[in-house]
Design a protein around this motif. Structure first.
Motif, PDB file in Angstrom:
ATOM      1  N   LEU A  18      10.436 -13.750 -40.243  1.00 32.92           N
ATOM      2  CA  LEU A  18       9.756 -14.936 -40.747  1.00 32.92           C
ATOM      3  C   LEU A  18       8.581 -14.553 -41.643  1.00 32.92           C
ATOM      4  O   LEU A  18       7.729 -13.763 -41.253  1.00 32.92           O
ATOM      5  N   VAL A  19       8.546 -15.118 -42.845  1.00 31.34           N
ATOM      6  CA  VAL A  19       7.381 -14.988 -43.734  1.00 31.34           C
ATOM      7  C   VAL A  19       7.054 -16.362 -44.314  1.00 31.34           C
ATOM      8  O   VAL A  19       7.911 -17.232 -44.412  1.00 31.34           O
ATOM      9  N   LEU A  20       5.777 -16.530 -44.683  1.00 35.04           N
ATOM     10  CA  LEU A  20       5.277 -17.807 -45.177  1.00 35.04           C
ATOM     11  C   LEU A  20       4.696 -17.641 -46.574  1.00 35.04           C
ATOM     12  O   LEU A  20       4.067 -16.615 -46.864  1.00 35.04           O
ATOM     13  N   TYR A  21       4.880 -18.657 -47.399  1.00 34.49           N
ATOM     14  CA  TYR A  21       4.313 -18.638 -48.748  1.00 34.49           C
ATOM     15  C   TYR A  21       3.110 -19.566 -48.793  1.00 34.49           C
ATOM     16  O   TYR A  21       3.209 -20.757 -48.502  1.00 34.49           O
ATOM     17  N   LYS A  22       1.944 -19.006 -49.160  1.00 33.78           N
ATOM     18  CA  LYS A  22       0.696 -19.760 -49.202  1.00 33.78           C
ATOM     19  C   LYS A  22       0.181 -19.831 -50.630  1.00 33.78           C
ATOM     20  O   LYS A  22       0.170 -18.833 -51.344  1.00 33.78           O
ATOM     21  N   ASP A  23      -0.261 -21.031 -51.022  1.00 35.54           N
ATOM     22  CA  ASP A  23      -0.895 -21.222 -52.325  1.00 35.54           C
ATOM     23  C   ASP A  23      -2.166 -22.030 -52.092  1.00 35.54           C
ATOM     24  O   ASP A  23      -2.132 -23.250 -51.983  1.00 35.54           O
ATOM     25  N   TYR A  24      -3.290 -21.310 -52.003  1.00 38.84           N
ATOM     26  CA  TYR A  24      -4.576 -21.950 -51.764  1.00 38.84           C
ATOM     27  C   TYR A  24      -5.301 -22.135 -53.091  1.00 38.84           C
ATOM     28  O   TYR A  24      -5.947 -21.225 -53.600  1.00 38.84           O
ATOM     29  N   LYS A  25      -5.129 -23.293 -53.674  1.00 36.55           N
ATOM     30  CA  LYS A  25      -5.817 -23.686 -54.908  1.00 36.55           C
ATOM     31  C   LYS A  25      -5.686 -22.636 -56.011  1.00 36.55           C
ATOM     32  O   LYS A  25      -6.614 -22.389 -56.769  1.00 36.55           O
ATOM     33  N   ASN A  26      -4.533 -22.019 -56.097  1.00 34.87           N
ATOM     34  CA  ASN A  26      -4.217 -20.985 -57.087  1.00 34.87           C
ATOM     35  C   ASN A  26      -5.139 -19.761 -57.035  1.00 34.87           C
ATOM     36  O   ASN A  26      -5.076 -18.908 -57.891  1.00 34.87           O
ATOM     37  N   ARG A  27      -5.991 -19.654 -56.007  1.00 37.59           N
ATOM     38  CA  ARG A  27      -6.859 -18.486 -55.852  1.00 37.59           C
ATOM     39  C   ARG A  27      -6.253 -17.473 -54.894  1.00 37.59           C
ATOM     40  O   ARG A  27      -6.544 -16.296 -54.977  1.00 37.59           O
ATOM     41  N   TYR A  28      -5.466 -17.941 -53.965  1.00 40.16           N
ATOM     42  CA  TYR A  28      -4.831 -17.082 -52.977  1.00 40.16           C
ATOM     43  C   TYR A  28      -3.366 -17.490 -52.939  1.00 40.16           C
ATOM     44  O   TYR A  28      -3.020 -18.535 -52.395  1.00 40.16           O
ATOM     45  N   VAL A  29      -2.531 -16.698 -53.556  1.00 39.44           N
ATOM     46  CA  VAL A  29      -1.117 -17.047 -53.653  1.00 39.44           C
ATOM     47  C   VAL A  29      -0.286 -15.846 -53.207  1.00 39.44           C
ATOM     48  O   VAL A  29      -0.484 -14.740 -53.703  1.00 39.44           O
ATOM     49  N   GLY A  30       0.640 -16.079 -52.282  1.00 40.79           N
ATOM     50  CA  GLY A  30       1.540 -15.005 -51.898  1.00 40.79           C
ATOM     51  C   GLY A  30       2.168 -15.213 -50.536  1.00 40.79           C
ATOM     52  O   GLY A  30       1.843 -16.151 -49.805  1.00 40.79           O
ATOM     53  N   TRP A  31       3.102 -14.322 -50.212  1.00 40.33           N
ATOM     54  CA  TRP A  31       3.828 -14.350 -48.938  1.00 40.33           C
ATOM     55  C   TRP A  31       3.038 -13.586 -47.892  1.00 40.33           C
ATOM     56  O   TRP A  31       2.530 -12.493 -48.159  1.00 40.33           O
ATOM     57  N   VAL A  32       2.949 -14.167 -46.693  1.00 40.21           N
ATOM     58  CA  VAL A  32       2.160 -13.595 -45.606  1.00 40.21           C
ATOM     59  C   VAL A  32       2.874 -13.773 -44.273  1.00 40.21           C
ATOM     60  O   VAL A  32       3.848 -14.529 -44.173  1.00 40.21           O
ATOM     61  N   LEU A  33       2.357 -13.099 -43.264  1.00 37.35           N
ATOM     62  CA  LEU A  33       2.796 -13.311 -41.890  1.00 37.35           C
ATOM     63  C   LEU A  33       1.890 -14.363 -41.253  1.00 37.35           C
ATOM     64  O   LEU A  33       0.716 -14.473 -41.614  1.00 37.35           O
ATOM     65  N   PRO A  34       2.414 -15.125 -40.283  1.00 35.53           N
ATOM     66  CA  PRO A  34       1.572 -16.139 -39.631  1.00 35.53           C
ATOM     67  C   PRO A  34       0.506 -15.500 -38.745  1.00 35.53           C
ATOM     68  O   PRO A  34       0.797 -14.607 -37.957  1.00 35.53           O
ATOM     69  N   LYS A  35      -0.731 -15.982 -38.897  1.00 33.18           N
ATOM     70  CA  LYS A  35      -1.842 -15.479 -38.096  1.00 33.18           C
ATOM     71  C   LYS A  35      -3.000 -16.458 -38.196  1.00 33.18           C
ATOM     72  O   LYS A  35      -3.053 -17.285 -39.097  1.00 33.18           O
ATOM     73  N   GLY A  36      -3.948 -16.329 -37.255  1.00 34.80           N
ATOM     74  CA  GLY A  36      -5.125 -17.183 -37.313  1.00 34.80           C
ATOM     75  C   GLY A  36      -6.173 -16.768 -36.307  1.00 34.80           C
ATOM     76  O   GLY A  36      -5.960 -15.875 -35.484  1.00 34.80           O
ATOM     77  N   THR A  37      -7.300 -17.442 -36.373  1.00 31.57           N
ATOM     78  CA  THR A  37      -8.487 -17.087 -35.604  1.00 31.57           C
ATOM     79  C   THR A  37      -8.379 -17.483 -34.139  1.00 31.57           C
ATOM     80  O   THR A  37      -7.888 -18.562 -33.806  1.00 31.57           O
ATOM     81  N   VAL A  38      -8.884 -16.592 -33.292  1.00 33.48           N
ATOM     82  CA  VAL A  38      -8.938 -16.847 -31.850  1.00 33.48           C
ATOM     83  C   VAL A  38      -9.955 -17.953 -31.596  1.00 33.48           C
ATOM     84  O   VAL A  38     -11.083 -17.901 -32.097  1.00 33.48           O
TER      85      VAL A  38
END
Length: 154
Positions: A18-38
């Motif tokens: 599983l991979v995810l595609y993120k586009d944060y206001k064209n400043r952060y664009v790309g495929w990533v693994l799911p993760k987040g803050t504790v």
């Protein structure tokens, strides 16, 4: 410097990752693994499972701890030193629903070499390789599948 801890998962279903595609206001664009803050009161395992579910819509189960990665980035007011704890996970379907509120526009399961080349960050590529090798070892000794799954495969 601000220290933060996140947790995430390398999720596998039928040999695909599983991979995810993120586009944060064209400043952060790309495929990533799911993760987040504790969050306060959460274990690393709970955080990893929650973040996988929130970001991808995937119900996963933890198989084993893979390791951690660490990186620095510039926050609004200070440098952030982030440590991410990673878990090998399995899923029972290819279903995904990327979390639009967090700027995830696509999600899917890919063969190892496809997922590896899609990923934007070298630390996530390293974790993906490590997790996939652990998955292959577990399959080799017949420990990836549950007893019921092994019986159904015969």
């Amino acid at each position: 410097m601000i220290e933060t801890v996140s947790c995430g998962g390398v999720v596998i279903h039928k040999g695909k990752l599983l991979v995810l595609y993120k586009d944060y206001k064209n400043r952060y664009v790309g495929w990533v693994l799911p993760k987040g803050t504790v969050e306060i009161g959460e274990t690393h395992q709970v955080t990893a499972l929650r973040e996988v579910k929130e970001e991808s819509g995937v119900d996963a189960q933890i198989v084993k701890y893979i390791g951690s990665s660490q990186y620095l980035f510039q926050g609004k007011e200070d440098t952030i030193n982030k440590t991410v704890h990673w878990y090998l996970m399995k899923s029972n379907s290819f279903y995904t629903k990327p979390q639009r509120e967090e700027y995830f526009l696509d999600a899917g399961y890919y063969k190892f070499y496809e997922a590896y080349h899609l990923l934007k960050f070298s630390d996530e590529k390293y974790i993906l390789r490590k997790a996939y090798n652990a998955y292959l070892e577990l399959r080799k000794v017949n420990n990836w599948f549950s007893k019921e799954e092994r019986n159904n495969r015969r």
